[in-house]
Every structure is written in structure tokens, then in C-alpha cells.
Design a protein around this motif. Structure first.
Motif, PDB file in Angstrom:
ATOM      1  N   SER A 187      -3.640  -4.312 -10.360  1.00  0.00           N
ATOM      2  CA  SER A 187      -4.848  -4.695  -9.629  1.00  0.00           C
ATOM      3  C   SER A 187      -5.333  -6.072 -10.048  1.00  0.00           C
ATOM      4  O   SER A 187      -5.325  -6.410 -11.231  1.00  0.00           O
ATOM      5  N   THR A 230      -1.581   0.900  -9.535  1.00  0.00           N
ATOM      6  CA  THR A 230      -1.771   0.023  -8.383  1.00  0.00           C
ATOM      7  C   THR A 230      -2.951   0.451  -7.535  1.00  0.00           C
ATOM      8  O   THR A 230      -3.201   1.650  -7.371  1.00  0.00           O
ATOM      9  N   PRO A 231      -3.679  -0.508  -6.985  1.00  0.00           N
ATOM     10  CA  PRO A 231      -4.645  -0.170  -5.939  1.00  0.00           C
ATOM     11  C   PRO A 231      -3.883   0.086  -4.651  1.00  0.00           C
ATOM     12  O   PRO A 231      -2.692  -0.242  -4.551  1.00  0.00           O
ATOM     13  N   ASN A 284      -0.087  -3.013  -4.241  1.00  0.00           N
ATOM     14  CA  ASN A 284      -0.474  -4.419  -4.283  1.00  0.00           C
ATOM     15  C   ASN A 284       0.762  -5.312  -4.156  1.00  0.00           C
ATOM     16  O   ASN A 284       1.816  -5.025  -4.725  1.00  0.00           O
TER      17      ASN A 284
END
Length: 216
Positions: free
Chosen positions: A14, A87-88, A95
Motif C-alpha cells: 500500500s 495489498t489494498p 496494487n
């Protein structure tokens, strides 16, 4: 000679270094440390990471042509017992910088680092949905490299728009703690078994290219 310490890399994909993904990884990290596993956090999402250009420079030089965080991480991965990647969720996927990082890290080290039985896990953060497809996407790297995937008691995900929101996702934080315990157990179990016998042999001599003599 003292035994090598257990260690796992925590990859934050992120760009928000103190956001939801970081909060989830904090919970995993605390649990790993409590169970005897040292950790190193590597922030990727805030870096300028370009994608693989298929130049195959790594095949002759043992490292990626772009000398950035990918090459910095490679020797750390070689010494670690595994990695947990956070990860977002962007449009139901990981991402972009993180995905470029994973593509190049795994491809450029495929001839220099043995990932056999290093553990892998994915942690995802979403406001509402799209998390399972991002989760599946990153797990593909592990399944192609003989890396056992660490599971938990639900999808490895937290929900929220801010790190403060994640504090209210009690089940998500519980899932992170269970993931940490399972990762610690699996790392120790794999090393204990490795001390008794060699790791499973991985065959690599067959390569399907659809140009056999039988077709001509």
C-alpha cells in the motif's frame, strides 16, 4: 554454530504506510514475534516500481536490469523462511506497484533463489468488496513456486477505509492473529522436517512447448 533464526518478510503493497494494510500486518507481525519469528517490513506501494520488460537480463546477470527495491529484496528473500504480502484492493485487484514488484522479483530470482517450501501468504484490505480476487491473484505466485500457502480461519482480509476503521473489524484482526500463529507453526514444522530429511525434489526438466518432432 548457533541455529539460524526464523525470519519472514512482510511486504506492504500500500502507498499508505500507516493505512489499513499496515494495520493488518501489524497484527500479524506482533503474533509472529510472540511466537519466535523475526520480521522485516518492506514498503513497496510508495516506491516507483516499473513492470517487467521481458529483456531476460536477469538470466545472464542474476538480477533484474532495474536496480531498485526488487534487487534489494532478493537477497533478503533468499535468507528468509517466507513472505507475507499485503495489498489494498484496486478495482478487485492488487496494487499496481506491488504486482510489478512481485512479477519482477519472482522472475528475476527464478534461477538464483530456491523458494521450495518457503511459506507464503496474502493479506488484503478493502473497503467493501473485491478482496477475494486480489487475494487469489497474489497467491498465484506462491502456488507456482512450491511455496506452501498459510491459511487462517477466514479469508486473510480486513475491512475499512482507514486504519482506525480496521480497529473495529474484530474478526479481521482475529484472522490476522490466527494467520500469524499458523505461519509460525508451519515455518517451524518445515525446518524441523528439513533437518530430518531433504526437501521434496522438484522436477524441472520437462517444458511443454508444443513443437515436438511428433507434429512434423
Amino acid at each position: 554454530m548457533s541455529e539460524r533464526a526464523y525470519k519472514i518478510l512482510l511486504i506492504n503493497g500500500s502507498p499508505q504506510l500507516k493505512g489499513c494494510v499496515s494495520r493488518a500486518l501489524d497484527e500479524v507481525e506482533k503474533t509472529l514475534n510472540e511466537n519466535g519469528i523475526s520480521t522485516e517490513r518492506i514498503n513497496v506501494g510508495n516506491k516507483d516500481v516499473r513492470g517487467c520488460i521481458a529483456c531476460n537480463y536477469c538470466r545472464t546477470h542474476g538480477k533484474c536490469v532495474f536496480n531498485d527495491i526488487v534487487n534489494e529484496t532478493a537477497p533478503k528473500l533468499a535468507e528468509a523462511d517466507g513472505m507475507i504480502v499485503g495489498t489494498p484492493v484496486y478495482y478487485a485487484g492488487a496494487n499496481g506497484q506491488l504486482h510489478a514488484f512481485m512479477d519482477r522479483l519472482f522472475y528475476s530470482t527464478s534461477g538464483t533463489i530456491d523458494l521450495n517450501q518457503k511459506v507464503g501468504a496474502t493479506v488484503v484490505s478493502s473497503r467493501r468488496a473485491g478482496s477475494t480476487s486480489a487475494f487469489d491473484d497474489i497467491n498465484h505466485f506462491f502456488t507456482m513456486c512450491s511455496m506452501p500457502i498459510v491459511s487462517s480461519t477466514y479469508w486473510n482480509e480486513v475491512h475499512g477505509f482507514t486504519a482506525e476503521d480496521v480497529e473495529d473489524d474484530l474478526e479481521g484482526l482475529q484472522t490476522m492473529r490466527n494467520l500469524g500463529r499458523n505461519a509460525a507453526f508451519l515455518i517451524k514444522a518445515i525446518r524441523a522436517q528439513k533437518e530430518k530429511e531433504e526437501l521434496p525434489v522438484q522436477e524441472h526438466d520437462k517444458f511443454t512447448h508444443f513443437h515436438s518432432e511428433a507434429r512434423h
